[in-house]
Design a protein around this motif. Structure first.
Motif, short mmCIF file in Angstrom:
data_model
loop_
_atom_site.label_atom_id
_atom_site.label_comp_id
_atom_site.label_asym_id
_atom_site.label_seq_id
_atom_site.Cartn_x
_atom_site.Cartn_y
_atom_site.Cartn_z
N SER A 229 0.83 -1.21 0.00
CA SER A 229 0.00 0.00 0.00
C SER A 229 0.86 1.26 0.00
CB SER A 229 -0.92 0.00 1.23
OG SER A 229 -1.88 -1.03 1.14
N ALA A 230 2.04 1.17 0.63
CA ALA A 230 2.94 2.33 0.65
C ALA A 230 3.42 2.67 -0.75
CB ALA A 230 4.12 2.07 1.57
N THR A 231 3.75 1.65 -1.57
CA THR A 231 4.23 1.93 -2.92
C THR A 231 3.11 2.44 -3.82
OG1 THR A 231 3.91 -0.35 -3.68
CG2 THR A 231 6.05 0.21 -2.73
N VAL A 232 1.87 2.14 -3.49
CA VAL A 232 0.74 2.72 -4.23
C VAL A 232 0.80 4.25 -4.11
CG1 VAL A 232 -1.77 2.98 -4.28
CG2 VAL A 232 -0.76 0.71 -4.06
N VAL A 233 0.98 4.73 -2.88
CA VAL A 233 1.04 6.18 -2.65
C VAL A 233 2.32 6.76 -3.24
CG1 VAL A 233 1.05 8.00 -0.90
CG2 VAL A 233 -0.35 5.95 -0.55
N LEU A 234 3.44 6.08 -3.06
CA LEU A 234 4.70 6.57 -3.61
C LEU A 234 4.64 6.65 -5.14
CD1 LEU A 234 7.22 4.62 -1.34
CD2 LEU A 234 6.67 7.07 -1.26
N SER A 235 3.94 5.70 -5.77
CA SER A 235 3.79 5.73 -7.24
C SER A 235 2.93 6.91 -7.68
CB SER A 235 3.20 4.41 -7.73
OG SER A 235 4.09 3.34 -7.52
N ALA A 236 1.91 7.21 -6.90
CA ALA A 236 1.09 8.39 -7.21
C ALA A 236 1.93 9.65 -7.10
CB ALA A 236 -0.11 8.46 -6.27
#
Length: 309
Positions: A229-236
């Motif tokens: 879930s953290a990389t979802v935000v980092l990708s955004a």
């Protein structure tokens, strides 16, 4: 200090920690009216408002936050002296386990604040998605999503998370208010199970509920799955697409203006964070200090409802 009531400051400190007069009254074993009276008296003496009272809830003013920080530090020193006298340990190592996503996007950025408030406690963060074996792991407490009640554990509800859509401001502007525009952008989601003790994939359930609530055609979506879930935000944040994520993981980025909430979309989901620890640790002073600090930080974190005009 001759003009100010130490008892009033103690009641103010409790109310500031809980952001609730009734909860602070219960903690101090006094009436809610007594707490309200002491705080009104303190505000009158200082000639400043310490709390904003609205819609059945209270929040700290800037002056209230400053006084809360000062009383925290002062009461910590007093408690430390009491602990030394009574041989109660408020120092040493403290290990807290939590989800890697919550650690990365919420807890770790705030650890320095805890260490500043409690320099005698050495805090270590352990990340795991699974139930902790407190008897063998050396972990003092855990922050979990969807924790199951256990007779041997204390489970303190912290907050219920909310799903939202976020992207960089320029991407958000290009989508505007037309939901059909979402089909033109990658939709970033977490495809790794975020398991509770009942082995339910909470993130997947919440993501599917959100897509259904938006009435999106899955066949038209450009879904990009991530392992965290953290990389979802980092990708955004890297402008890779639109993140469908938990607000707890992007609240700081939204508050800072790095990400915008799209379509004013929010969905309250069955995802409650809890603080979990063995009942035998309920009187552990190090853990108490962390729990108090955690609740204060959560209370001061931006609410999703404050993100909209």
């Amino acid at each position: 200090m001759n003009h100010y009531s130490l008892n009033g400051l103690r009641m103010f400190n409790a109310a500031a920690r809980h952001l609730s007069f009734s909860a602070s009254a219960a903690e101090l074993n006094v009436s809610q009216a007594a707490v309200s009276q002491q705080i009104r008296r303190l505000e009158h003496q200082l000639n400043v408002k310490l709390f904003v009272r609205e819609s059945g809830r209270v929040t700290l003013t800037a002056a209230g936050k400053e006084l809360a920080d000062a009383t925290d530090a002062a009461l910590f020193r007093i408690n430390k002296a009491f602990s030394k006298i009574t041989q109660t340990d408020v120092s040493g190592n403290l290990t807290i386990s939590t989800l890697s996503s919550f650690a990365t996007k919420w807890l770790i950025p705030r650890v320095a604040q805890f260490e500043s408030a409690h320099p005698s406690i050495s805090l270590s963060i352990h990340t795991s998605e699974y139930k902790v074996d407190f008897s063998t792991s050396g972990i003092d407490g855990a922050i979990r999503l969807g924790a199951k009640e256990d007779a041997e554990l204390c489970t303190e509800p912290l907050f219920r998370d909310t799903m939202c859509l976020v992207a960089l401001p320029e991407r958000a502007r290009s989508i505007g208010t037309d939901i059909e525009n979402l089909y033109n952008h990658p939709l970033l989601v977490d495809d790794t199970p975020n398991l509770s003790e009942q082995m339910i994939d909470l993130t997947s359930l919440a993501t599917n509920k959100a897509i259904d609530a938006l009435e999106l055609d899955r066949s038209k979506l450009m879904i990009e799955k991530h392992s965290s879930s953290a990389t979802v935000v980092l990708s955004a944040l890297a402008n890779k697409g639109v993140a469908l994520t938990r607000f707890s993981l992007c609240m700081d980025d939204v508050k800072a203006g790095k990400l915008d909430i799209i379509l004013n979309f929010t969905l309250s989901a069955d995802m409650e964070y809890s603080m979990v620890y063995p009942r035998e640790n309920s009187q552990c002073e190090k853990l108490k200090a962390f729990r108090v600090w955690l609740r204060r930080e959560l209370a001061m974190s931006p609410s999703i409802w404050n993100m909209f005009p």
